[in-house]
Write a protein that holds these residues in place. Structure first.
Motif, PDB file in Angstrom:
ATOM      1  N   PHE A   1       8.196 -15.117   1.905  1.00  0.00           N
ATOM      2  CA  PHE A   1       7.455 -14.318   0.924  1.00  0.00           C
ATOM      3  C   PHE A   1       5.987 -14.717   0.914  1.00  0.00           C
ATOM      4  CE2 PHE A   1       5.595 -13.588  -3.215  1.00  0.00           C
ATOM      5  CZ  PHE A   1       5.990 -12.287  -3.509  1.00  0.00           C
ATOM      6  N   ASP A   2       5.121 -13.702   0.877  1.00  0.00           N
ATOM      7  CA  ASP A   2       3.692 -13.935   0.704  1.00  0.00           C
ATOM      8  C   ASP A   2       3.063 -12.640   0.207  1.00  0.00           C
ATOM      9  OD1 ASP A   2       1.244 -15.103   0.620  1.00  0.00           O
ATOM     10  OD2 ASP A   2       1.059 -15.471   2.774  1.00  0.00           O
TER      11      ASP A   2
ATOM     12  N   ILE B   1      14.661  -6.683   9.952  1.00  0.00           N
ATOM     13  CA  ILE B   1      15.519  -7.476   9.061  1.00  0.00           C
ATOM     14  C   ILE B   1      15.409  -6.984   7.615  1.00  0.00           C
ATOM     15  CG2 ILE B   1      15.900  -9.764   8.075  1.00  0.00           C
ATOM     16  CD1 ILE B   1      14.896 -10.914  10.774  1.00  0.00           C
ATOM     17  N   VAL B   2      14.200  -7.030   7.073  1.00  0.00           N
ATOM     18  CA  VAL B   2      14.013  -6.743   5.649  1.00  0.00           C
ATOM     19  C   VAL B   2      14.215  -5.257   5.352  1.00  0.00           C
ATOM     20  CG1 VAL B   2      12.435  -6.894   3.693  1.00  0.00           C
ATOM     21  CG2 VAL B   2      12.430  -8.689   5.438  1.00  0.00           C
ATOM     22  N   ALA B   3      13.470  -4.403   6.053  1.00  0.00           N
ATOM     23  CA  ALA B   3      13.584  -2.964   5.807  1.00  0.00           C
ATOM     24  C   ALA B   3      14.966  -2.457   6.198  1.00  0.00           C
ATOM     25  CB  ALA B   3      12.505  -2.213   6.592  1.00  0.00           C
ATOM     26  N   GLY B   4      15.534  -3.021   7.266  1.00  0.00           N
ATOM     27  CA  GLY B   4      16.863  -2.584   7.694  1.00  0.00           C
ATOM     28  C   GLY B   4      17.917  -2.774   6.619  1.00  0.00           C
TER      29      GLY B   4
ATOM     30  N   GLY C   1      -0.308  -3.624  17.573  1.00  0.00           N
ATOM     31  CA  GLY C   1      -1.427  -4.549  17.491  1.00  0.00           C
ATOM     32  C   GLY C   1      -1.157  -5.838  16.759  1.00  0.00           C
ATOM     33  N   VAL C   2       0.116  -6.131  16.434  1.00  0.00           N
ATOM     34  CA  VAL C   2       0.450  -7.383  15.744  1.00  0.00           C
ATOM     35  C   VAL C   2       1.428  -8.194  16.585  1.00  0.00           C
ATOM     36  CG1 VAL C   2       0.029  -6.394  13.473  1.00  0.00           C
ATOM     37  CG2 VAL C   2       2.319  -6.271  14.445  1.00  0.00           C
ATOM     38  N   ALA C   3       1.651  -9.436  16.190  1.00  0.00           N
ATOM     39  CA  ALA C   3       2.562 -10.314  16.913  1.00  0.00           C
ATOM     40  C   ALA C   3       4.002  -9.797  16.827  1.00  0.00           C
ATOM     41  CB  ALA C   3       2.475 -11.733  16.343  1.00  0.00           C
ATOM     42  N   PRO C   4       4.824 -10.093  17.839  1.00  0.00           N
ATOM     43  CA  PRO C   4       6.176  -9.508  17.897  1.00  0.00           C
ATOM     44  C   PRO C   4       7.079  -9.867  16.733  1.00  0.00           C
ATOM     45  CG  PRO C   4       5.890 -11.216  19.570  1.00  0.00           C
ATOM     46  CD  PRO C   4       4.542 -10.931  19.019  1.00  0.00           C
ATOM     47  N   GLN C   5       6.877 -11.033  16.108  1.00  0.00           N
ATOM     48  CA  GLN C   5       7.786 -11.420  15.026  1.00  0.00           C
ATOM     49  C   GLN C   5       7.701 -10.469  13.835  1.00  0.00           C
ATOM     50  OE1 GLN C   5       5.322 -13.392  16.167  1.00  0.00           O
ATOM     51  NE2 GLN C   5       4.205 -14.424  14.508  1.00  0.00           N
ATOM     52  N   TYR C   6       6.562  -9.796  13.669  1.00  0.00           N
ATOM     53  CA  TYR C   6       6.437  -8.888  12.528  1.00  0.00           C
ATOM     54  C   TYR C   6       7.312  -7.650  12.703  1.00  0.00           C
ATOM     55  CZ  TYR C   6       2.585 -11.952  11.348  1.00  0.00           C
ATOM     56  OH  TYR C   6       1.842 -13.058  11.040  1.00  0.00           O
TER      57      TYR C   6
ATOM     58  N   PRO D   1       6.494  -5.437   2.964  1.00  0.00           N
ATOM     59  CA  PRO D   1       5.207  -6.123   3.174  1.00  0.00           C
ATOM     60  C   PRO D   1       5.133  -7.518   2.561  1.00  0.00           C
ATOM     61  CG  PRO D   1       4.857  -3.831   2.534  1.00  0.00           C
ATOM     62  CD  PRO D   1       6.314  -4.109   2.342  1.00  0.00           C
ATOM     63  N   PHE D   2       5.928  -7.789   1.544  1.00  0.00           N
ATOM     64  CA  PHE D   2       5.908  -9.110   0.925  1.00  0.00           C
ATOM     65  C   PHE D   2       6.600 -10.155   1.803  1.00  0.00           C
ATOM     66  CE2 PHE D   2       5.401  -6.175  -2.618  1.00  0.00           C
ATOM     67  CZ  PHE D   2       4.313  -6.735  -3.279  1.00  0.00           C
ATOM     68  N   PHE D   3       7.212  -9.716   2.906  1.00  0.00           N
ATOM     69  CA  PHE D   3       7.849 -10.631   3.847  1.00  0.00           C
ATOM     70  C   PHE D   3       7.286 -10.460   5.264  1.00  0.00           C
ATOM     71  CE2 PHE D   3      10.742 -10.078   0.340  1.00  0.00           C
ATOM     72  CZ  PHE D   3      11.210 -11.361   0.098  1.00  0.00           C
TER      73      PHE D   3
END
Length: 562
Positions: free
Chosen positions: A247-248, A55-58, A44-49, A318-320
């Motif tokens: 970051f957000d 990237i980050v979790a990997g 349910g979210v955009a593909p970039q997420y 989640p911060f990225f």
């Protein structure tokens, strides 16, 4: 903790091994690129997420987890949990859930719950995965056929009814591209090519859609570029933004109403059930993946470190802008088959996706949504393990079949949170039921072990664990002592466990026997359990209660007591 990083540093891999892991990482990156986008869309979210997650979790999980070869990122197992969260709480709520799940995973690892996978029965996991596969496949019908569906929320049956009502709006253009993509996905494995089949299928689907749009008047299909958009510096773009993950704070991101979701205790309380479900699913998926990887690679993972690593990854991600992640079995298998043996392969796979965002974002926007739906249907079919489901339903004991069908039905018809809770509860009940069957209590014949027991002495043989589920059953026969019996001998040599419920039952038996003026001899009980009884007040009393180490000694004390 951080065992994968420490071992990879101290072992000083040689250049050929480094080269093999780089190539394996590139191979897995090619596989993960479209899958990460597809799974984000399904959630349910955009593909970039989904790409940000890979990237980050990997990277974080590879360097902090307990497996050298696991590849982590978005997975199909999460889709049925994440989609309702997005619909109700938006992207901000989803990232908050992932953050909370990460904390739970770290606590699970610190609490040494890394053997979690071993206590979840096979019918429960098969029921979950089959149900998830059915839900994912059903929700792809809309894009597969190009249907115009007004609303997409609600429970499974509500959404199925919406799809049925929209069948009159089927578009042959979307269906043609979806069938073409699905056909390539089905036929490509027969060619035994080293090129990933889903990459070829998406390429064929995208090229076919572009060519037909040029050659056939009025031909058009929905694409990632037409479905998703982004705003950058006040300028709106289509498709995937060519930017690195930034970051957000998760609570600054929009909720379902488009406004920042904020941070409050009420929100945490509302998201906690979903976060627990994400953590349990993530733990099961990652540990199962690690077990499969151990069998393929010959390595040995640390399950508690793996949970901690998964937790750290989901705390940072989640911060990225990354959604919940766990180890992916298909990508991990591809990594091992391609020569991956170090966390380096996972890092390279993540960097490949990062570079692809920067360089290929405009090209990725041309991928048809119908092709993505076909890819997700293939993922759902592979995940459902239909053959295992049918075989389990045919050959498993009746109790296991009931658990299988209940977990499957709850996953499909209601939601994954309820299915996880009920599934784990049923698993516990089955364990208790089967453990109770192991505990037995029986009166022993008068002529026993060469002794001719007098009518005033009765011997009971008690076997198995005595706990809250079995104590009453095992000790029930002791309430039926004949009036002429003056001493009861309890042979507890094979009792392996004694919990508080069993201690209370023993106290009740002691009181009943003493009220009748009947003595009791406890034989063969392990010293640690004797200590528990003493703490509860069941101690040696002359003429009333005695303890013995051997049956011969116990019978002698009984005859002396009466």
């Amino acid at each position: 903790m951080f065992s994968a990083l420490k071992k990879s540093v101290h072992s000083k891999p040689r250049f050929p091994e480094i080269q093999a892991n780089v190539l394996a990482g590139l191979t897995v990156g090619v596989i993960a690129l479209p899958l990460s986008m597809a799974l984000a869309i399904a959630s349910g979210v955009a593909p970039q997420y989904g790409l940000y997650t890979a990237i980050v979790a990997g990277i974080v999980i590879a360097l902090s987890g307990g497996s050298k070869v696991n590849i982590s990122g978005p997975t199909a197992a999460f889709v049925v949990v994440l989609l309702p969260i997005v619909q109700q709480y938006g992207l901000g709520g989803l990232l908050m859930s992932g953050l909370m799940a990460g904390l739970i995973l770290v606590l699970m690892g610190v609490g040494k719950l890394g053997r979690l996978i071993e206590i979840v029965p096979y019918p429960v996991t098969v029921g979950f995965t089959a149900g998830i596969g059915v839900v994912i496949a059903t929700f792809q019908v809309k894009d597969f056929l190009g249907l115009h569906v007004e609303a997409t929320d609600g429970h499974y049956l509500d959404r199925v009814w919406l799809i049925v009502q929209a069948l009159s709006s089927i578009r042959w253009q979307e269906t043609l591209i979806a069938l073409l993509t699905l056909g390539v996905l089905l036929l490509w494995p027969r060619l035994r090519s080293r090129i990933p089949g889903h990459l070829v299928a998406l390429l064929v689907g995208s090229l076919a859609a572009w060519l037909l749009a040029q050659l056939v008047p009025g031909f058009s299909v929905a694409t990632i570029g037409s479905r998703f958009s982004f705003e950058l510096g006040g300028v709106t773009g289509s498709g995937i933004p060519p930017l690195l993950p930034a970051f957000d704070w998760p609570w600054h991101l929009p909720g379902a109403d488009g406004q920042p979701i904020g941070f409050s205790f009420d929100l945490v309380r509302e998201l906690l059930p979903a976060a627990i479900t994400i953590a349990i699913l993530g733990a099961l998926e990652s540990l199962l993946c690690a077990v499969v990887a151990d069998g393929m690679s010959g390595k040995k993972h640390n399950p508690n470190d793996e949970l901690i690593g998964q937790g750290i990854g989901n705390l940072v991600a989640p911060f990225f802008g990354a959604i919940p992640a766990t180890a992916a079995i298909a990508r991990t298998t591809a990594n091992i088959k391609s020569g991956g043996s170090l966390p380096l392969a996972s890092v390279v796979h993540a960097l490949f996706i990062l570079v692809s965002i920067l360089l290929l974002a405009p090209i990725l926007s041309y991928i048809p949504m119908a092709s993505m739906a076909a890819l997700l249907m293939m993922v759902a079919w592979n995940m459902s393990e239909a053959r295992h489901f049918i075989r389990t339903a045919k050959v498993a004991p009746r109790d296991d079949v009931v658990v299988l069908l209940i977990c499957f039905s709850l996953t499909v018809l209601f939601d994954m949170t309820l299915a996880v809770a009920v599934g784990m509860g049923l698993a516990a009940m089955l364990f208790i039921k089967r453990s109770i069957r192991l505990t037995q209590s029986a009166t022993v014949e008068r002529d026993h072990a060469g002794y001719e027991l007098p009518a005033s002495v009765t011997l009971y043989d008690i076997n198995g664990p005595l706990f809250f589920g079995s104590a009453q059953k095992a000790l029930k026969t002791l309430s039926e002592v004949r009036p002429e019996v003056r001493v009861v001998v309890l042979d507890m040599t094979e009792v392996t466990m004694l919990d508080m419920s069993a201690i209370i039952a023993m106290e009740s038996i002691r009181n009943d026997l003493q009220a009748r003026g009947t003595g009791m001899v406890i034989n063969g009980l392990q010293s640690r359990m004797i200590l528990k009884l003493r703490r509860a007040g069941i101690r040696k009393q002359s003429g009333r209660i005695a303890f013995s180490r051997t049956l011969e000694e116990g019978l002698a004390k009984a005859q002396a007591m009466h």
